[in-house]
Design a protein around this motif. Structure first.
Motif, PDB file in Angstrom:
ATOM      1  N   TYR A 136    -105.989  21.272 -31.045  1.00  0.00           N
ATOM      2  CA  TYR A 136    -105.576  20.000 -30.292  1.00  0.00           C
ATOM      3  C   TYR A 136    -104.921  20.578 -29.044  1.00  0.00           C
ATOM      4  O   TYR A 136    -104.481  21.473 -29.017  1.00  0.00           O
ATOM      5  CB  TYR A 136    -104.696  19.105 -31.208  1.00  0.00           C
ATOM      6  N   ASP A 137    -104.581  19.268 -28.255  1.00  0.00           N
ATOM      7  CA  ASP A 137    -103.780  19.940 -26.892  1.00  0.00           C
ATOM      8  C   ASP A 137    -102.277  19.977 -27.483  1.00  0.00           C
ATOM      9  O   ASP A 137    -101.755  19.015 -28.009  1.00  0.00           O
ATOM     10  CB  ASP A 137    -103.919  18.589 -25.984  1.00  0.00           C
ATOM     11  N   ASP A 138    -101.805  21.059 -27.135  1.00  0.00           N
ATOM     12  CA  ASP A 138    -100.320  21.467 -27.744  1.00  0.00           C
ATOM     13  C   ASP A 138     -99.486  20.602 -27.320  1.00  0.00           C
ATOM     14  O   ASP A 138     -98.714  19.993 -28.105  1.00  0.00           O
ATOM     15  CB  ASP A 138    -100.056  22.936 -27.332  1.00  0.00           C
ATOM     16  N   LEU A 139     -99.336  20.230 -25.946  1.00  0.00           N
ATOM     17  CA  LEU A 139     -98.181  19.394 -25.555  1.00  0.00           C
ATOM     18  C   LEU A 139     -98.442  18.137 -25.961  1.00  0.00           C
ATOM     19  O   LEU A 139     -97.343  17.277 -26.471  1.00  0.00           O
ATOM     20  CB  LEU A 139     -98.233  19.438 -24.151  1.00  0.00           C
ATOM     21  N   GLY A 140     -99.590  17.416 -25.900  1.00  0.00           N
ATOM     22  CA  GLY A 140     -99.878  16.227 -26.593  1.00  0.00           C
ATOM     23  C   GLY A 140     -99.569  16.027 -27.987  1.00  0.00           C
ATOM     24  O   GLY A 140     -98.827  15.007 -28.324  1.00  0.00           O
ATOM     25  N   LEU A 141     -99.874  17.057 -28.913  1.00  0.00           N
ATOM     26  CA  LEU A 141     -99.721  16.991 -30.206  1.00  0.00           C
ATOM     27  C   LEU A 141     -98.041  17.044 -30.398  1.00  0.00           C
ATOM     28  O   LEU A 141     -97.448  16.304 -31.409  1.00  0.00           O
ATOM     29  CB  LEU A 141    -100.458  17.792 -30.995  1.00  0.00           C
ATOM     30  N   MET A 142     -97.460  17.936 -29.713  1.00  0.00           N
ATOM     31  CA  MET A 142     -96.050  18.367 -30.085  1.00  0.00           C
ATOM     32  C   MET A 142     -95.197  16.920 -29.384  1.00  0.00           C
ATOM     33  O   MET A 142     -94.401  16.411 -30.244  1.00  0.00           O
ATOM     34  CB  MET A 142     -95.667  19.356 -29.140  1.00  0.00           C
ATOM     35  N   SER A 143     -95.836  16.189 -28.525  1.00  0.00           N
ATOM     36  CA  SER A 143     -95.140  14.842 -28.089  1.00  0.00           C
ATOM     37  C   SER A 143     -95.149  13.793 -29.133  1.00  0.00           C
ATOM     38  O   SER A 143     -94.215  13.180 -29.380  1.00  0.00           O
ATOM     39  CB  SER A 143     -95.898  14.369 -26.747  1.00  0.00           C
ATOM     40  N   ALA A 144     -96.448  13.925 -29.587  1.00  0.00           N
ATOM     41  CA  ALA A 144     -96.462  12.923 -30.781  1.00  0.00           C
ATOM     42  C   ALA A 144     -95.888  12.993 -31.898  1.00  0.00           C
ATOM     43  O   ALA A 144     -95.223  12.095 -32.546  1.00  0.00           O
ATOM     44  CB  ALA A 144     -98.190  12.882 -31.154  1.00  0.00           C
ATOM     45  N   ILE A 145     -95.559  14.322 -32.634  1.00  0.00           N
ATOM     46  CA  ILE A 145     -94.913  14.597 -33.445  1.00  0.00           C
ATOM     47  C   ILE A 145     -93.652  14.167 -33.152  1.00  0.00           C
ATOM     48  O   ILE A 145     -92.674  13.684 -33.979  1.00  0.00           O
ATOM     49  CB  ILE A 145     -94.853  16.102 -33.868  1.00  0.00           C
ATOM     50  N   PHE A 146     -92.762  14.442 -32.013  1.00  0.00           N
ATOM     51  CA  PHE A 146     -91.664  14.118 -31.702  1.00  0.00           C
ATOM     52  C   PHE A 146     -91.562  12.942 -31.634  1.00  0.00           C
ATOM     53  O   PHE A 146     -90.477  12.058 -32.269  1.00  0.00           O
ATOM     54  CB  PHE A 146     -91.193  14.719 -30.318  1.00  0.00           C
TER      55      PHE A 146
END
Length: 223
Positions: free
Chosen positions: A124-134
């Protein structure tokens, strides 16, 4: 995120003006916060390593369930059990960042060998997924609050996750349906039950959670 000692400490004879019971309660709260932060870090690392071990989402039913729903639900639960909004944000950040460190480290040895190049984080797109988790962790904190606002927050949060399951079912077809999709839906429903601890609150949240996936399913059927 700073925790303060009780402001209304009553004096007791012989203790120098300090209420020892209040200080003991304050100390216990501080220890719970420390343990929660440590748990967020450790679970994030373990989830990242396990996620790398099971492979990319198309590798198996377990991988399809794990990527990325396990990380999202972990962040929701960590945010929902945090002592305050600031601590929920910190726990969510740890849940998002630590798998990005431990996952590629494990995949380097499992896929490419020592010194090789690891595959992208969960594909997955790293930044997008980390933002979603946050954001899932912050939403989990809101969803664990008492009263109807908490019911609405829990319903919307779980509804978004269920809508994502519907979208992925339509897009991926048989590999994600029926086993992974049904398992994720069950885990999301269980998370709603944990966040809303009374039957009435859970029912309210569940009815709200049904709306986004049903609307999305209707849109897909019309399209």
């Amino acid at each position: 995120m700073e925790s303060r000692a009780p402001a209304d400490i009553a004096a007791e004879p012989g203790d120098g003006g300090v209420n020892l019971a209040d200080l003991a309660a304050f100390d216990r709260r501080q220890r719970r916060i420390q343990h929660h932060v440590l748990l967020s870090f450790v679970l994030g690392m373990l989830f990242g390593m396990f996620g790398a071990a099971v492979g990319e989402p198309t590798a198996s039913h377990l991988a399809a369930v794990f990527h990325p729903y396990a990380y999202l639900l972990l962040s929701v639960l960590l945010g929902g059990t945090a002592a305050g909004l600031g601590w929920a944000m910190l726990a969510s950040l740890l849940a998002a960042v630590t798998p990005a460190v431990s996952g590629p480290a494990v995949s380097t040895f499992l896929v490419a060998g020592p010194g090789g190049e690891a595959f992208d984080w969960w594909m997955y797109d790293d930044l997008g997924l980390m933002s979603a988790i946050f954001l899932a962790g912050v939403g989990g904190y809101a969803a664990a609050r008492t009263g109807r606002p908490g019911d609405v927050a829990a319903g919307l949060l779980c509804g978004v996750l269920l809508a994502d399951v519907v979208a992925r079912t339509v897009q991926d077809g048989p590999p994600f349906w029926p086993v992974p999709a049904l398992l994720v839906a069950a885990f999301v429903t269980g998370t709603a039950a944990v966040l809303r601890r009374t039957p009435v609150a859970f029912l309210r949240a569940f009815l709200i959670a049904v709306i986004p996936p049903v609307v999305l399913a209707i849109v897909f059927s019309l399209g």
